[in-house]
Design an enzyme around this catalytic site. Structure first.
Site, mmCIF file in Angstrom:
data_model
loop_
_atom_site.group_PDB
_atom_site.id
_atom_site.type_symbol
_atom_site.label_atom_id
_atom_site.label_comp_id
_atom_site.label_asym_id
_atom_site.label_seq_id
_atom_site.Cartn_x
_atom_site.Cartn_y
_atom_site.Cartn_z
ATOM 1 N N LYS A 1 12.890 -16.506 -8.651
ATOM 2 C CA LYS A 1 12.711 -15.529 -9.733
ATOM 3 C C LYS A 1 11.728 -16.072 -10.758
ATOM 4 O O LYS A 1 10.842 -15.373 -11.215
ATOM 5 C CB LYS A 1 14.077 -15.259 -10.385
ATOM 6 C CG LYS A 1 14.280 -13.891 -10.926
ATOM 7 C CD LYS A 1 14.840 -12.895 -9.941
ATOM 8 C CE LYS A 1 13.989 -12.677 -8.747
ATOM 9 N NZ LYS A 1 14.610 -11.927 -7.699
ATOM 10 N N GLU B 1 8.050 -16.314 -9.230
ATOM 11 C CA GLU B 1 7.345 -15.078 -8.875
ATOM 12 C C GLU B 1 6.855 -14.289 -10.087
ATOM 13 O O GLU B 1 5.855 -13.593 -9.992
ATOM 14 C CB GLU B 1 8.159 -14.192 -7.928
ATOM 15 C CG GLU B 1 9.245 -13.373 -8.545
ATOM 16 C CD GLU B 1 9.934 -12.437 -7.562
ATOM 17 O OE1 GLU B 1 9.250 -11.784 -6.770
ATOM 18 O OE2 GLU B 1 11.178 -12.354 -7.604
ATOM 19 N N TRP C 1 -3.056 -2.725 -1.330
ATOM 20 C CA TRP C 1 -2.733 -4.121 -1.592
ATOM 21 C C TRP C 1 -3.552 -4.909 -0.585
ATOM 22 O O TRP C 1 -3.356 -4.777 0.629
ATOM 23 C CB TRP C 1 -1.234 -4.347 -1.381
ATOM 24 C CG TRP C 1 -0.752 -5.706 -1.771
ATOM 25 C CD1 TRP C 1 -0.377 -6.123 -3.016
ATOM 26 C CD2 TRP C 1 -0.564 -6.831 -0.907
ATOM 27 N NE1 TRP C 1 0.020 -7.438 -2.972
ATOM 28 C CE2 TRP C 1 -0.080 -7.894 -1.699
ATOM 29 C CE3 TRP C 1 -0.751 -7.055 0.460
ATOM 30 C CZ2 TRP C 1 0.210 -9.153 -1.176
ATOM 31 C CZ3 TRP C 1 -0.470 -8.303 0.981
ATOM 32 C CH2 TRP C 1 0.010 -9.332 0.163
ATOM 33 N N GLU D 1 17.430 -18.881 -5.489
ATOM 34 C CA GLU D 1 17.078 -17.578 -6.055
ATOM 35 C C GLU D 1 16.558 -17.737 -7.492
ATOM 36 O O GLU D 1 15.582 -17.086 -7.879
ATOM 37 C CB GLU D 1 18.309 -16.656 -6.008
ATOM 38 C CG GLU D 1 18.239 -15.395 -6.846
ATOM 39 C CD GLU D 1 17.115 -14.434 -6.471
ATOM 40 O OE1 GLU D 1 16.404 -14.679 -5.481
ATOM 41 O OE2 GLU D 1 16.922 -13.442 -7.204
ATOM 42 N N ARG E 1 5.211 -0.519 -5.989
ATOM 43 C CA ARG E 1 5.146 -1.239 -4.716
ATOM 44 C C ARG E 1 4.134 -2.382 -4.761
ATOM 45 O O ARG E 1 4.186 -3.271 -3.919
ATOM 46 C CB ARG E 1 4.753 -0.274 -3.591
ATOM 47 C CG ARG E 1 5.766 0.842 -3.362
ATOM 48 C CD ARG E 1 5.167 1.926 -2.500
ATOM 49 N NE ARG E 1 4.853 1.456 -1.178
ATOM 50 C CZ ARG E 1 5.669 1.516 -0.133
ATOM 51 N NH1 ARG E 1 6.862 2.041 -0.297
ATOM 52 N NH2 ARG E 1 5.310 1.064 1.041
ATOM 53 N N ASN F 1 -1.882 2.261 5.824
ATOM 54 C CA ASN F 1 -0.995 1.142 5.481
ATOM 55 C C ASN F 1 -0.774 0.335 6.745
ATOM 56 O O ASN F 1 -0.644 0.913 7.826
ATOM 57 C CB ASN F 1 0.383 1.643 5.021
ATOM 58 C CG ASN F 1 0.346 2.286 3.662
ATOM 59 O OD1 ASN F 1 -0.694 2.333 3.025
ATOM 60 N ND2 ASN F 1 1.495 2.800 3.235
ATOM 61 N N GLY F 2 -0.656 -0.976 6.615
ATOM 62 C CA GLY F 2 -0.391 -1.815 7.784
ATOM 63 C C GLY F 2 -1.600 -2.657 8.133
ATOM 64 O O GLY F 2 -2.510 -2.846 7.328
ATOM 65 N N HIS G 1 18.157 -37.718 -2.486
ATOM 66 C CA HIS G 1 17.466 -37.924 -1.201
ATOM 67 C C HIS G 1 15.977 -37.639 -1.304
ATOM 68 O O HIS G 1 15.309 -37.458 -0.286
ATOM 69 C CB HIS G 1 18.134 -37.073 -0.112
ATOM 70 C CG HIS G 1 19.579 -37.406 0.059
ATOM 71 N ND1 HIS G 1 20.002 -38.576 0.650
ATOM 72 C CD2 HIS G 1 20.706 -36.766 -0.344
ATOM 73 C CE1 HIS G 1 21.320 -38.636 0.624
ATOM 74 N NE2 HIS G 1 21.780 -37.532 0.022
ATOM 75 N N CYS H 1 0.812 -1.220 0.000
ATOM 76 C CA CYS H 1 0.000 0.000 0.000
ATOM 77 C C CYS H 1 0.847 1.273 0.000
ATOM 78 O O CYS H 1 1.939 1.297 0.556
ATOM 79 C CB CYS H 1 -0.880 0.037 1.229
ATOM 80 S SG CYS H 1 -1.850 -1.446 1.453
ATOM 81 N N LYS I 1 6.242 -4.901 -3.962
ATOM 82 C CA LYS I 1 7.676 -4.636 -3.927
ATOM 83 C C LYS I 1 8.185 -4.561 -2.497
ATOM 84 O O LYS I 1 9.209 -5.118 -2.152
ATOM 85 C CB LYS I 1 7.973 -3.323 -4.662
ATOM 86 C CG LYS I 1 9.445 -2.933 -4.689
ATOM 87 C CD LYS I 1 10.247 -3.912 -5.515
ATOM 88 C CE LYS I 1 11.721 -3.591 -5.562
ATOM 89 N NZ LYS I 1 12.503 -4.762 -6.033
#
Ligand code: AGP
Length: 606
Positions: A482, A485, A74, A478, A27, A98-99, A501, A2, A601
């Site tokens: 990538k 996402e 968001w 990573e 964001r 926000n939050g 394994h 947000c 973000k």
């Protein structure tokens, strides 16, 4: 996540709010809205989806006024809909937030007893109704806002706009960032300093527990009990040029492609900051510690995992790494002189901030390795090391990751030298190799066509495995992150030695496996693992240098040629083809590359 923006000045607020919200688009959000005061009356426009929907609504149905608040939401509590979009309004007050307000259900029940009902599913609406309820009891706007925030539990950045109060914005923060911008006869409020680009560079960062009263004549800050607080103005330089994509189709492509230039600048600036040849306070603090804990989230946590090898192998320091959201659940006794190294692009990630506070409460020292130098984390950590990646807009972190690795390897080399684990000759050799990285990153970018062709094939895959050994193992994690996402293809990173394994059971002719095998100590074993995959019909994409590809058995799916590189620095360069692979797969699949679904973000809630 947000974004909040507030304006109080001489110009029409709506276009200023909309522009500022656009600067925070990166964001991540799924609805947006603004509220202004026109002739003292509150007016609101809200829309689900992208800011273009709100902009179109404002064209059809404009709102006037020289004071206003705006928000990109968001979704946390309740779906992305117009009703749940901010600002929320309760007759004479509008609120953007926000939050997460943790006790909002309790407040809802209390308000219901007074006959107050809610329209939305959000936690924020309760704050608006509570504030209005307090206004109805005869409180002034300031008293009502203060009493509201006193009642709220959880994390919040809040902006209040009151009917008939043309010269007033009230803001409050607990854990979520807020900054006040000072202009000429105008004031701004933002949750992200980038939103102020082009408006002002004079700012006041609010601290946790601050209640800000903003008018055209300036800013007054109080704590939640009403006592005055002193906050200083600072000058910030906000690079608005980074807000463009240049000739690229997406920010992610731009940020991948600018790595040679960014890495060169970061290495130069690190040389100045960390004084590579004369250890400074950061090097000394790390060298003096008995134990290092490296903490981050997502991509930053993989940078931590790679750095764990570096601090142990180059500097002889016991190091462990972990994800921030789990670190707070561990209550292991800290060794004396433990140093927590917190790695974060944004410096606002709620989980990382909590972990940093957890570490401080337990007596550990903290070093924040950050990209955003003005972030909350930079103000809370004992020591700060900037990574100098420049503004990163795409949700998928690329240049920030490689710059985090450069900062961490530089630190590990410097600490190793300081502790006598590396002699002068070796130290200088490492610095020379470090200086070659920008050129090598250019060479790595030349595998773009190979990455595009491999991406075309994996875009039809249901699942992809990434494998590696040593520092290539966290890099495999990573690579998988990538890909998933931004392309939404399921992917998993594995230590190559772990295949037998369990995960080898997944391998058949439909499975694509990306193997990271630079020439060096782990090459032979990693290539043996790829043979085991091929023997079971799996499709292998082998990433290695010319020397490695010459000796590796042929067959499999594809190979990508990387420049020859000192194995110490290989994860920095091998990150680039993985970024390109994910990028091209996402473009092939037509996803929203820079704003992948469900992601933000800057993850400012736990
Ligand atoms: C990276 O591609 C991700 N979007 C994500 O994992 C990110 O690295 C993570 O949320 C941590 O963010 P930070 O570096 O801003 O703390």
């Amino acid at each position: 996540m947000c974004g909040i923006f507030g304006y109080l000045g001489q110009d029409e607020a709506a276009p200023i709010l909309l522009d500022a919200l656009r600067r925070m688009e990166y964001r991540g959000y799924d609805s947006a809205g603004i509220a202004t005061l026109c002739n003292g009356r509150l007016q609101r426009r809200r829309a689900a989806g992208k800011l273009t929907s709100l902009a179109n609504l404002l064209v059809r149905n404009p709102i006037l006024g020289r004071v206003g608040i705006g928000h990109t939401r968001w979704a946390t509590h309740g779906k992305a809909s117009v009703t749940n979009a901010h600002p929320h309004q309760s007759s004479h007050v509008a609120v953007a937030h926000n939050g997460i307000i943790e006790n909002f259900r309790e407040i809802r029940v209390e308000l219901a007893r007074h006959g107050i009902t809610h329209d939305s599913e959000t936690d924020t609406e309760s704050a608006a109704h509570l504030c209005q309820y307090l206004l109805n009891q005869g409180m002034t706007p300031l008293e009502a806002a203060r009493n509201t925030v006193q009642r709220l539990e959880g994390s919040f950045a809040l902006a209040f706009l009151f009917e008939e109060e043309e010269n007033l914005l009230i803001a409050a923060r607990r854990y979520s960032p807020l900054v006040v911008g000072h202009g000429k006869n105008e004031m701004f409020l933002a949750s992200d300093v980038i939103a102020l680009a082009g408006l002002t560079s004079t700012v006041t960062f609010l601290d946790d527990g601050d209640l800000a009263v903003i008018s055209r004549s300036g800013l007054e800050v109080y704590d939640f009990t009403g006592a005055r607080a002193v906050r200083h103005r600072t000058q910030v330089s906000i690079d608005s040029t980074s807000a463009g994509k240049g000739s690229h189709q997406h920010f992610m492509a731009k940020e991948i492609y600018e790595q040679p230039r960014i890495l060169a600048a970061a290495i130069k600036k690190l040389g100045e900051d960390a004084k590579l040849l004369v250890p400074d306070s950061i090097v000394q603090a790390v060298a003096d510690s008995a134990q290092i804990e490296l903490i981050g989230c997502g991509t930053a946590s993989y940078a931590c995992q790679i750095a764990e090898y570096w601090f142990e192998n180059l500097a002889g320091l016991p190091a462990s790494s972990g994800v921030a959201s789990e670190f707070v659940h561990r209550h292991r006794r800290l060794e004396k002189d433990t140093l927590g190294i917190f790695v974060s692009q944004s410096g606002e990630t709620a989980d990382s901030l909590n972990a940093l506070r957890h570490m401080r409460e337990r007596g550990g020292r903290t070093l924040a390795v950050l990209n955003v130098a003005t972030s909350t984390m930079s103000r809370e950590a004992d020591l700060v090391m900037p990574i100098h990646a420049g503004i990163e807009i795409s949700v998928a972190s690329t240049k920030a990751f490689t710059c985090q690795l450069i900062a961490l390897v530089t630190l590990a080399i410097s600490v190793g030298y300081q502790r006598g684990c590396i002699d002068k000759e070796k130290y200088e050799h490492h610095l020379d190799e470090l200086g070659r990285l920008p050129g090598l990153s250019s060479a790595a970018l030349s595998c773009d066509a190979e990455a595009r062709s491999a991406a075309q094939e994996i875009s039809g895959s249901a699942s992809v495995l990434f494998i590696g050994r040593g520092t290539m193992f966290p890099l495999a994690l990573e690579g998988a992150l990538k890909l998933k996402e931004i392309s939404y293809i399921h992917a998993e990173g594995l230590a190559a030695g772990e295949l037998k394994h369990g995960a080898l059971a997944l391998v058949d002719s439909n499975m694509h496996v990306v193997a990271l095998a630079p020439s060096g100590p782990h090459f032979t074993k990693t290539v043996s693992n790829t043979e085991e995959i091929k023997a079971r019909g799996g499709q292998v994409l082998l990433l290695s240098d010319t020397q490695g590809l010459e000796v590796a058995p042929t067959g499999g799916w594809k190979a990508m040629t990387m420049p020859a590189i000192d194995p110490l620095f290989a994860p920095i360069i091998y990150a680039i083809p993985l970024q390109l692979l994910a990028y091209h797969a996402a473009v092939e699949l037509g996803t929203d590359v820079d704003h992948p679904r469900n992601l933000a973000k800057s993850v400012t809630v736990e």
